[in-house]
Design an enzyme around this catalytic site. Structure first.
Site, PDB file in Angstrom:
ATOM      1  N   GLY A  62       0.816  -1.213   0.000  1.00 37.65           N
ATOM      2  CA  GLY A  62       0.000   0.000   0.000  1.00 37.65           C
ATOM      3  C   GLY A  62       0.844   1.255   0.000  1.00 37.65           C
ATOM      4  N   GLY A 116      -0.415   4.461   0.274  1.00 38.85           N
ATOM      5  CA  GLY A 116      -1.249   5.564   0.718  1.00 38.85           C
ATOM      6  C   GLY A 116      -0.468   6.496   1.623  1.00 38.85           C
ATOM      7  N   PHE A 117      -1.161   7.214   2.488  1.00 37.64           N
ATOM      8  CA  PHE A 117      -0.492   8.183   3.360  1.00 37.64           C
ATOM      9  C   PHE A 117       0.558   7.532   4.244  1.00 37.64           C
ATOM     10  CE2 PHE A 117      -4.442  10.617   2.548  1.00 37.64           C
ATOM     11  CZ  PHE A 117      -3.878  11.813   2.153  1.00 37.64           C
ATOM     12  N   GLY A 118       0.211   6.401   4.872  1.00 32.63           N
ATOM     13  CA  GLY A 118       1.157   5.740   5.764  1.00 32.63           C
ATOM     14  C   GLY A 118       2.314   5.110   5.027  1.00 32.63           C
ATOM     15  N   VAL A 136      -2.213  -8.188  -3.611  1.00 31.88           N
ATOM     16  CA  VAL A 136      -1.696  -9.253  -2.746  1.00 31.88           C
ATOM     17  C   VAL A 136      -2.821 -10.219  -2.390  1.00 31.88           C
ATOM     18  CG1 VAL A 136      -0.694  -9.771  -0.496  1.00 31.88           C
ATOM     19  CG2 VAL A 136       0.147  -7.827  -1.826  1.00 31.88           C
ATOM     20  N   GLU A 145     -19.290  16.993   3.859  1.00 32.95           N
ATOM     21  CA  GLU A 145     -18.668  17.642   2.699  1.00 32.95           C
ATOM     22  C   GLU A 145     -19.405  17.306   1.409  1.00 32.95           C
ATOM     23  OE1 GLU A 145     -14.186  17.988   4.623  1.00 32.95           O
ATOM     24  OE2 GLU A 145     -14.687  16.252   3.401  1.00 32.95           O
ATOM     25  N   ASP A 179      -5.423   3.067   8.441  1.00 28.87           N
ATOM     26  CA  ASP A 179      -6.782   2.542   8.573  1.00 28.87           C
ATOM     27  C   ASP A 179      -6.827   1.039   8.801  1.00 28.87           C
ATOM     28  OD1 ASP A 179      -7.524   5.105   8.086  1.00 28.87           O
ATOM     29  OD2 ASP A 179      -8.436   4.743   6.129  1.00 28.87           O
TER      30      ASP A 179
END
Length: 423
Positions: free
Chosen positions: A12, A14-16, A81, A172, A301
């Site tokens: 992954g 993403g942000f992390g 994966v 939003e 997450d």
């Protein structure tokens, strides 16, 4: 004699995952392999603006390879994966496999329907670009369908948008859809008045934005209602059908129902033979490691980090980013035989935008609302965008949209014979 490099495998980007990569980039002690089923890093907080035609996908996504071009010790592989062999430290994907010394699971989350999985076919979620484009297509197409029908009474189910979930995403989306229909496209149609569009935001709990102060929640509710959004609190959804949403005291007819009510761990996390919570998030210790395998870290997450806390850390990007940098530091410290300290999350606050010139922002005891909150929201989201081009294109789109009351990404990409337009 050349040093044997340790293999770090990250699932992954993403942000992390991206923070782990950046923190260990060009570190000669490590070979980093990143496996992701997407070829891009996505700035998820602005997905709703793609869904409501303010931004284009390229404004909030950047190819992962372009981020890592200068990182000589980083290899990117596109793949989904399917299996993790913890005993032999091997990950399998797309008829390939990679071994690791350290594994970082940063697989994110997926939409949760709280056991009502049949609702998935009747709603639209918002977790990736595909979801955002599906929502945008449905919204734009609904106006085209209503224009063809030409009669509001017959077309009102097409012009009623229901969002389930009163968190930041739901708020939003509701504000942005109301602004799109009541202001931005109102002069574009001849047979219908898009200003008659109805937006309903449904929250099962007693108030919106439960992570915020009650005054911020009340301000948000009032501002949404002033924009024509119907806000229903204490209204758990009993059923979702092909024609709308069933509540305890009413049935709401709508052709467009958007689910923004919950998330759970990814499909991969769900299937791994390690300890998880009810939402399929992997339970980790105070060092963000799994209890079963100390060489396996889980962040963002995908993780349930609750060490010393009354509740697990929220699934927001600041948590993932801080955990990513922390895990990189832990791995480096372990290899250098240095001591490590438990992870500590520094809460930078919460933000949610309601619409043009209105947002709420909380930073500790500092609470901003209205235009000050909105300006703070704009600044923070620009700063954390990845890539200079994305920052510039997003800023230009916002300026143009603000000055002209227009949305520039209102494209329905399918050909006419692929669309289902019916009364």
């Amino acid at each position: 004699m050349s040093q044997i490099k340790k293999k770090i495998l990250i699932i992954g980007a993403g942000f992390g995952g991206l923070q782990v990569i950046k923190s260990l980039a060009n570190n000669r002690s490590f070979e980093i392999t990143v496996v992701d089923k997407k070829n891009h890093h996505l700035f998820q907080p602005l997905l709703y603006q793609v869904a409501t035609a303010v931004l284009s996908p390229a404004d909030i996504a950047i190819p992962s390879r372009s981020i890592t071009t200068k990182f000589k010790n980083v290899k990117i592989l596109l793949g989904d994966v399917t299996e993790v062999d913890f005993k032999n430290r091997t990950v399998k994907f797309q008829n390939n496999s990679e071994t690791y010394d350290y594994l970082v699971l940063a697989t994110g989350a997926r939409t949760s329907y709280f056991g009502n999985n049949n609702w998935k076919e009747k709603t639209l979620g918002l977790k990736n670009l595909k979801d955002a484009l599906a929502i945008r297509r449905r919204i734009l197409l609904s106006f085209e369908q209503a224009e063809l029908i030409g009669n509001y009474e017959k077309a009102k189910s097409f012009m009623h948008y229901v969002i389930i979930g009163g968190g930041p995403t739901g708020v939003e989306l509701a504000g942005s859809i109301a602004e799109l229909s009541h202001n931005i496209i109102r002069k574009d149609f001849r047979n219908i008045d898009s200003g008659m569009t109805k937006v309903t935001l449904i929250e099962a709990g007693p108030r919106l934005l439960t992570a915020f102060n009650e005054k911020s929640s009340q301000f948000t509710k009032e501002k949404l209602e002033s924009r024509g959004v119907e806000v229903l609190t204490n209204s758990p959804v009993l059923e979702i059908t092909d024609t709308g949403v069933v509540l305890k005291d009413r049935t709401i007819e709508s052709k467009t129902v958007i689910w923004a009510a919950g998330v759970e761990g990814s499909e991969l996390a769900k299937n791994l033979p390690i300890n998880k919570d009810k939402a399929n998030r992997i339970i980790v210790d105070e060092y963000c490691r799994t209890f079963e395998f100390p060489e396996v870290f889980v962040i963002g997450d995908a993780a349930n980090y609750s060490s010393g806390l009354s509740r697990p850390l929220p699934g927001v990007s600041p948590v993932a980013m801080q955990q990513g940098r922390y895990v990189a530091k832990v791995i480096d410290s372990v290899e250098k035989k240095k001591s490590i300290t438990p992870f500590h999350y520094f809460d930078k606050g919460n933000m949610a935008t309601i619409g043009r010139t209105d947002a709420v922002a909380e930073f500790g005891k500092i609470r901003l609302k209205g235009i000050l909150g909105w300006l703070g929201w704009l600044f923070v989201h620009l700063v954390y965008q990845v890539g200079f081009k994305n920052k510039v294109s997003t800023l230009l789109s916002w300026v143009w949209s603000y000055l002209t009351f227009r949305a520039g990404s209102r494209l329905i990409q399918e050909e006419m014979d692929e669309l289902s337009i019916r009364s």
